[in-house]
Design an enzyme around this catalytic site. Structure first.
Site, PDB file in Angstrom:
ATOM      1  N   ASN A  14       0.801  -1.236   0.000  1.00 17.76           N
ATOM      2  CA  ASN A  14       0.000   0.000   0.000  1.00 17.76           C
ATOM      3  C   ASN A  14       0.832   1.284   0.000  1.00 17.76           C
ATOM      4  OD1 ASN A  14       0.794  -0.494   2.635  1.00 17.76           O
ATOM      5  ND2 ASN A  14      -1.078   0.312   3.537  1.00 17.76           N
TER       6      ASN A  14
ATOM      7  N   LYS B 150      12.783  -6.608   0.870  1.00 19.51           N
ATOM      8  CA  LYS B 150      11.920  -7.330  -0.071  1.00 19.51           C
ATOM      9  C   LYS B 150      10.584  -6.601  -0.169  1.00 19.51           C
ATOM     10  CE  LYS B 150       9.030 -10.742   0.397  1.00 19.51           C
ATOM     11  NZ  LYS B 150       8.001 -10.200  -0.517  1.00 19.51           N
TER      12      LYS B 150
ATOM     13  N   GLY C 187       2.915  -5.548   7.166  1.00 19.61           N
ATOM     14  CA  GLY C 187       1.956  -6.382   6.443  1.00 19.61           C
ATOM     15  C   GLY C 187       0.842  -6.840   7.359  1.00 19.61           C
ATOM     16  N   SER C 188       0.239  -7.945   6.999  1.00 16.82           N
ATOM     17  CA  SER C 188      -0.937  -8.411   7.733  1.00 16.82           C
ATOM     18  C   SER C 188      -0.560  -9.076   9.062  1.00 16.82           C
ATOM     19  CB  SER C 188      -1.707  -9.410   6.872  1.00 16.82           C
ATOM     20  OG  SER C 188      -0.885 -10.520   6.610  1.00 16.82           O
ATOM     21  N   VAL C 189      -1.536  -9.171   9.947  1.00 20.28           N
ATOM     22  CA  VAL C 189      -1.328  -9.826  11.246  1.00 20.28           C
ATOM     23  C   VAL C 189      -0.938 -11.283  11.017  1.00 20.28           C
ATOM     24  CG1 VAL C 189      -2.469 -10.533  13.393  1.00 20.28           C
ATOM     25  CG2 VAL C 189      -2.957  -8.291  12.408  1.00 20.28           C
TER      26      VAL C 189
ATOM     27  N   THR D 288       0.596 -12.777   8.496  1.00 20.27           N
ATOM     28  CA  THR D 288       1.994 -12.959   8.088  1.00 20.27           C
ATOM     29  C   THR D 288       2.928 -12.540   9.215  1.00 20.27           C
ATOM     30  OG1 THR D 288       1.294 -12.417   5.840  1.00 20.27           O
ATOM     31  CG2 THR D 288       3.642 -12.530   6.225  1.00 20.27           C
TER      32      THR D 288
ATOM     33  N   GLU E   9       4.809  -4.062  11.914  1.00 21.84           N
ATOM     34  CA  GLU E   9       3.810  -3.013  11.651  1.00 21.84           C
ATOM     35  C   GLU E   9       2.652  -3.695  10.949  1.00 21.84           C
ATOM     36  OE1 GLU E   9       3.756   0.015  12.644  1.00 21.84           O
ATOM     37  OE2 GLU E   9       5.798   0.298  13.335  1.00 21.84           O
TER      38      GLU E   9
ATOM     39  N   CYS F 257      -3.331   1.032   6.740  1.00 28.59           N
ATOM     40  CA  CYS F 257      -3.356   0.249   7.977  1.00 28.59           C
ATOM     41  C   CYS F 257      -4.031   0.985   9.128  1.00 28.59           C
ATOM     42  CB  CYS F 257      -1.923  -0.089   8.368  1.00 28.59           C
ATOM     43  SG  CYS F 257      -0.864   1.365   8.403  1.00 28.59           S
TER      44      CYS F 257
ATOM     45  N   GLU G 141     -10.567  -6.263   9.234  1.00 31.60           N
ATOM     46  CA  GLU G 141      -9.931  -5.254   8.377  1.00 31.60           C
ATOM     47  C   GLU G 141     -10.329  -5.502   6.926  1.00 31.60           C
ATOM     48  OE1 GLU G 141      -5.642  -5.489   7.754  1.00 31.60           O
ATOM     49  OE2 GLU G 141      -5.495  -3.313   7.978  1.00 31.60           O
TER      50      GLU G 141
ATOM     51  N   GLU H  94       7.964   2.733  14.223  1.00 29.72           N
ATOM     52  CA  GLU H  94       8.729   3.338  13.137  1.00 29.72           C
ATOM     53  C   GLU H  94       8.665   4.846  13.339  1.00 29.72           C
ATOM     54  OE1 GLU H  94       7.189   1.316   9.511  1.00 29.72           O
ATOM     55  OE2 GLU H  94       9.046   0.167   9.648  1.00 29.72           O
TER      56      GLU H  94
HETATM   57  N1  LIG Z   1       1.102  -1.000  10.585  1.00 27.11           N
HETATM   58  C1  LIG Z   1       1.601  -0.543   9.449  1.00 27.11           C
HETATM   59  O1  LIG Z   1       2.466   0.332   9.439  1.00 27.11           O
HETATM   60  C2  LIG Z   1       1.133  -1.081   8.125  1.00 27.11           C
HETATM   61  C3  LIG Z   1       1.424  -0.358   6.972  1.00 27.11           C
HETATM   62  C4  LIG Z   1       0.988  -0.851   5.757  1.00 27.11           C
HETATM   63  C5  LIG Z   1       0.247  -2.029   5.681  1.00 27.11           C
HETATM   64  N2  LIG Z   1      -0.039  -2.708   6.803  1.00 27.11           N
HETATM   65  C6  LIG Z   1      -0.854  -3.934   6.744  1.00 27.11           C
HETATM   66  O2  LIG Z   1      -0.457  -4.732   5.630  1.00 27.11           O
HETATM   67  C7  LIG Z   1      -1.563  -5.513   5.172  1.00 27.11           C
HETATM   68  C8  LIG Z   1      -1.664  -5.409   3.662  1.00 27.11           C
HETATM   69  O3  LIG Z   1      -0.458  -5.717   3.054  1.00 27.11           O
HETATM   70  P1  LIG Z   1      -0.152  -7.119   2.347  1.00 27.11           P
HETATM   71  O4  LIG Z   1      -1.416  -7.703   1.793  1.00 27.11           O
HETATM   72  O5  LIG Z   1       1.001  -6.882   1.422  1.00 27.11           O
HETATM   73  O6  LIG Z   1       0.324  -8.023   3.582  1.00 27.11           O
HETATM   74  P2  LIG Z   1       0.940  -9.486   3.572  1.00 27.11           P
HETATM   75  O7  LIG Z   1       1.110  -9.871   4.991  1.00 27.11           O
HETATM   76  O8  LIG Z   1       0.181 -10.380   2.683  1.00 27.11           O
HETATM   77  O9  LIG Z   1       2.367  -9.311   2.878  1.00 27.11           O
HETATM   78  C9  LIG Z   1       3.327  -8.412   3.358  1.00 27.11           C
HETATM   79  C10 LIG Z   1       4.701  -8.845   2.900  1.00 27.11           C
HETATM   80  O10 LIG Z   1       5.034 -10.084   3.513  1.00 27.11           O
HETATM   81  C11 LIG Z   1       5.520 -11.000   2.532  1.00 27.11           C
HETATM   82  N3  LIG Z   1       5.199 -12.358   3.004  1.00 27.11           N
HETATM   83  C12 LIG Z   1       4.017 -13.008   2.909  1.00 27.11           C
HETATM   84  N4  LIG Z   1       4.122 -14.226   3.498  1.00 27.11           N
HETATM   85  C13 LIG Z   1       5.388 -14.320   3.982  1.00 27.11           C
HETATM   86  C14 LIG Z   1       6.107 -15.342   4.697  1.00 27.11           C
HETATM   87  N5  LIG Z   1       5.529 -16.493   5.032  1.00 27.11           N
HETATM   88  N6  LIG Z   1       7.385 -15.094   5.027  1.00 27.11           N
HETATM   89  C15 LIG Z   1       7.976 -13.915   4.714  1.00 27.11           C
HETATM   90  N7  LIG Z   1       7.360 -12.924   4.024  1.00 27.11           N
HETATM   91  C16 LIG Z   1       6.079 -13.127   3.664  1.00 27.11           C
HETATM   92  C17 LIG Z   1       4.782 -10.571   1.270  1.00 27.11           C
HETATM   93  O11 LIG Z   1       5.429 -11.070   0.117  1.00 27.11           O
HETATM   94  C18 LIG Z   1       4.852  -9.073   1.397  1.00 27.11           C
HETATM   95  O12 LIG Z   1       6.106  -8.580   0.993  1.00 27.11           O
HETATM   96  C19 LIG Z   1      -2.768  -4.950   5.889  1.00 27.11           C
HETATM   97  O13 LIG Z   1      -3.134  -5.812   6.942  1.00 27.11           O
HETATM   98  C20 LIG Z   1      -2.276  -3.629   6.448  1.00 27.11           C
HETATM   99  O14 LIG Z   1      -2.979  -3.177   7.575  1.00 27.11           O
HETATM  100  C21 LIG Z   1       0.398  -2.275   8.021  1.00 27.11           C
HETATM  101  C1  LIG Z   2       0.706   8.077   5.742  1.00 30.13           C
HETATM  102  N1  LIG Z   2      -0.436   7.328   6.218  1.00 30.13           N
HETATM  103  C2  LIG Z   2      -1.568   7.636   5.375  1.00 30.13           C
HETATM  104  C3  LIG Z   2      -0.805   7.711   7.555  1.00 30.13           C
HETATM  105  C4  LIG Z   2      -0.188   5.892   6.119  1.00 30.13           C
HETATM  106  C5  LIG Z   2       0.740   5.266   7.115  1.00 30.13           C
HETATM  107  C6  LIG Z   2       1.174   3.865   6.697  1.00 30.13           C
HETATM  108  C7  LIG Z   2       0.083   2.847   6.803  1.00 30.13           C
HETATM  109  O1  LIG Z   2      -0.386   2.143   5.921  1.00 30.13           O
END
Ligand SMILES: NC(=O)c1ccc[n+]([C@@H]2O[C@H](COP(=O)([O-])OP(=O)(O)OC[C@H]3O[C@@H](n4cnc5c(N)ncnc54)[C@H](O)[C@@H]3O)[C@@H](O)[C@H]2O)c1
Ligand SMILES: C[N+](C)(C)CCCC=O
Length: 508
Positions: free
Chosen positions: A181, A204, A256-258, A260, A278, A312, A405, A482
């Site tokens: 995102n 990555k 990424g997601s919870v 993962t 995160e 997120c 989510e 972060e």
């Molecule tokens: N808290 C934050 O700062 C923040 C910011 C942006 C997105 N997010 C979260 O990210 C999610 C959306 O992103 P997404 O769909 O790319 O998430 P995802 O968890 O599917 O993937 C994130 C990353 O992890 C990698 N990955 C997946 N499985 C893995 C494994 N088994 N081992 C190592 N790496 C692996 C993916 O290739 C990708 O690079 C949402 O839940 C969103 O809330 C959080």
């Molecule tokens: C800059 N924003 C919009 C707050 C996004 C923070 C990163 C989360 O996805």
């Protein structure tokens, strides 16, 4: 209430251009053939060339490039390059490291438009937002460039003239794994503090948005970073897993997601490696009847519709005090219907395309489920067709759309009566990334914030993330932070040194 779902699905445009990597000025004109991996100072072809995956342009559905995923040998080379750079970089003074990083920030500024366009083409967000993301990456690099020279330990006086001191030391090779995102911004938010502390990094990106991280790698190299300081390996979970398990990797920072995130933590635990996580959210936004309604409406839109709702920290559970609910809803619907949805490269567009067809289907499925559970759609609710805005309302805390989510432009509006009640409901989530409150009562604002179980709380605003301020989650939304000074703690370790000035006082 469920708001407008915006998605652009266009027919493929003209044939792709033949050149290696072509800058685009219109949607559908870019095709990328240059390698997207980068280690030891150069773009590299991954060993998985024979097994390439398509990368799509969200706004058109066209194939933008093919992803050459990295296997064990590639990951090993990237980590080796990072280890070699670490040897040199970690010995440089903070001032010297900061100078390279400031130069990188200047280059990001110069290449702002090009990076933003690439981000739009690969992610689908509108150009105005993409520019702000590039700015955030630049500011983060500048901020940590400034902090690099301030890193220091402590001197502790002990009896008899003896003393101890602490040295703040880097961890070594850090791995960054990003979500789709905020592709460029995430790469910068991870690499800037890591490099400032004297570490090197292998990053990555998400396989969905692989095209801009390599630009950051080129920028660091051009700014004078040693070869191998910031490397990019492309791939999906196999590549990510190779990185997490690599014996020469000292730390993993993941966005990424919870789901993962839990796997990352488990893999890192095998090597007792620290993690920054995160993760996702389902954040509440509380709007009290004494709010400035104009600002509350603006805040609710900012809390839900940036980046097509794929944020997120989004405040997707909007709790509105009963007395102002009708007025609030009318205004939100009116403004949502006026959001300019369209070609994300156009200056006038404020909402672009969801990241992929499967993701769109997932978001639409949430809307269908919500309708079945009794929610009313006030506007939108289907894949966007310009002349077909839809309406409807009525969400309750037990609905799937209110609990999970969605990661799309879907705002759920719930009504509440008292402060005590809304606090209980707002905190009733396994996640705790962010939360917001709109009120004119300053005492209520601070009282409520004290009780909100969330890492980032906003009073009378939402979704602003200045890089000087720590960002991260409570509960299942993550571990660590972060941005801000505190992130130095997550990319460095303290060595304590005892210095005896007298004789050894032995018991034996
Ligand atoms: N808290 C934050 O700062 C923040 C910011 C942006 C997105 N997010 C979260 O990210 C999610 C959306 O992103 P997404 O769909 O790319 O998430 P995802 O968890 O599917 O993937 C994130 C990353 O992890 C990698 N990955 C997946 N499985 C893995 C494994 N088994 N081992 C190592 N790496 C692996 C993916 O290739 C990708 O690079 C949402 O839940 C969103 O809330 C959080
Ligand atoms: C800059 N924003 C919009 C707050 C996004 C923070 C990163 C989360 O996805």
């Amino acid at each position: 209430m469920l708001q407008r779902l915006a998605v652009l699905l266009r027919r493929p445009a003209a044939a792709p251009l033949a050149a290696a990597a072509v800058r685009c000025v219109s949607t559908g004109s870019m095709h990328i053939t240059a390698p997207l991996n980068f280690w030891a100072g150069k773009r590299r072809t991954g060993e998985g060339k024979s097994n390439m995956e398509n990368v799509y342009e969200p706004a058109t559905g066209r194939v933008l490039c093919n992803l050459e995923t990295c296997g064990a040998a590639d990951v090993d080379q990237a980590v080796k390059a990072a280890m070699s750079a670490f040897g040199h970089w970690s010995k440089m003074s903070g001032m010297e490291r900061g100078r390279v990083m400031i130069e990188a920030a200047h280059i990001i500024e110069k290449r702002r438009e090009e990076i933003a366009e690439m981000e739009v083409v690969n992610n689908g967000k509108c150009i105005t937002e993409a520019r702000l993301d590039v700015d955030s990456a630049r500011l983060c690099t500048e901020y940590y460039a400034g902090l690099a020279s301030t890193l220091a330990g402590q001197h502790i006086q002990l009896p008899g003239g003896s003393f101890a001191y602490t040295r703040r030391e880097p961890l070594g090779v850090c791995v960054g794994i990003g979500a789709w995102n905020y592709p460029f911004q995430i790469a910068a938010w991870k690499s800037a503090p890591a490099l400032a502390c004297g570490n090197s990094m292998v990053f990555k990106p998400s396989p969905v948005t692989p095209v801009t991280a390599v630009l950051l790698a080129e920028i660091y190299a051009q700014a004078g970073a040693p070869e191998g300081l910031f490397n990019v390996v492309q791939g999906s979970q196999e590549t990510g897993s190779l990185l997490c398990h690599h014996p020469d990797v000292a730390k993993v920072s993941f966005t990424g997601s919870v789901q993962t995130g839990k796997k990352i933590m488990e893999m890192a635990s095998k090597g007792v490696k620290p993690v920054t996580l995160e993760l996702g959210g389902k954040s509440p936004l509380l709007i009290f009847q004494d709010s400035d309604l104009e600002n509350a409406v603006r805040g609710a839109l900012m809390a839900n519709f940036l980046s097509q709702g794929q944020v997120c920290s989004n405040g997707t559970r909007v709790f509105v005090q009963k007395e102002i609910l009708p007025e609030f809803v009318d205004e939100v619907v009116k403004r949502t219907q006026a959001i300019k949805i369209g070609d994300p490269l156009l200056e006038s567009t404020r909402m672009g395309a969801l990241v992929s067809r499967p993701h769109l289907d997932k978001v639409l499925a949430f809307v269908e489920q919500a309708k079945k559970e009794g929610a009313t759609v006030l506007c939108g609710g289907e894949a966007f067709v310009p002349s077909d805005p839809k309406l409807k309302a009525n969400c309750t805390d037990d609905m799937t759309c209110v609990k999970e989510e969605i990661f799309g432009p879907v705002m759920s509006v719930l009504s509440f009566e008292t402060e005590e009640e809304v606090l209980l409901r707002a905190n009733d989530s396994t996640m705790g990334l962010a939360a917001g409150i709109f009120t004119r009562d300053v005492r209520r604002a601070h009282r409520v914030v004290e009780h909100l179980k969330a890492g980032s709380c906003f009073i009378n605003n939402y979704n602003i993330t200045p890089v000087e301020v720590p960002f991260g989650g409570f509960k299942m939304s993550g571990i660590g932070r972060e941005n801000g000074q505190v992130t130095i703690e997550y990319y460095s370790q303290l060595k304590t040194v005892f210095v005896e000035m007298g004789d050894v006082d032995s018991l034996f």
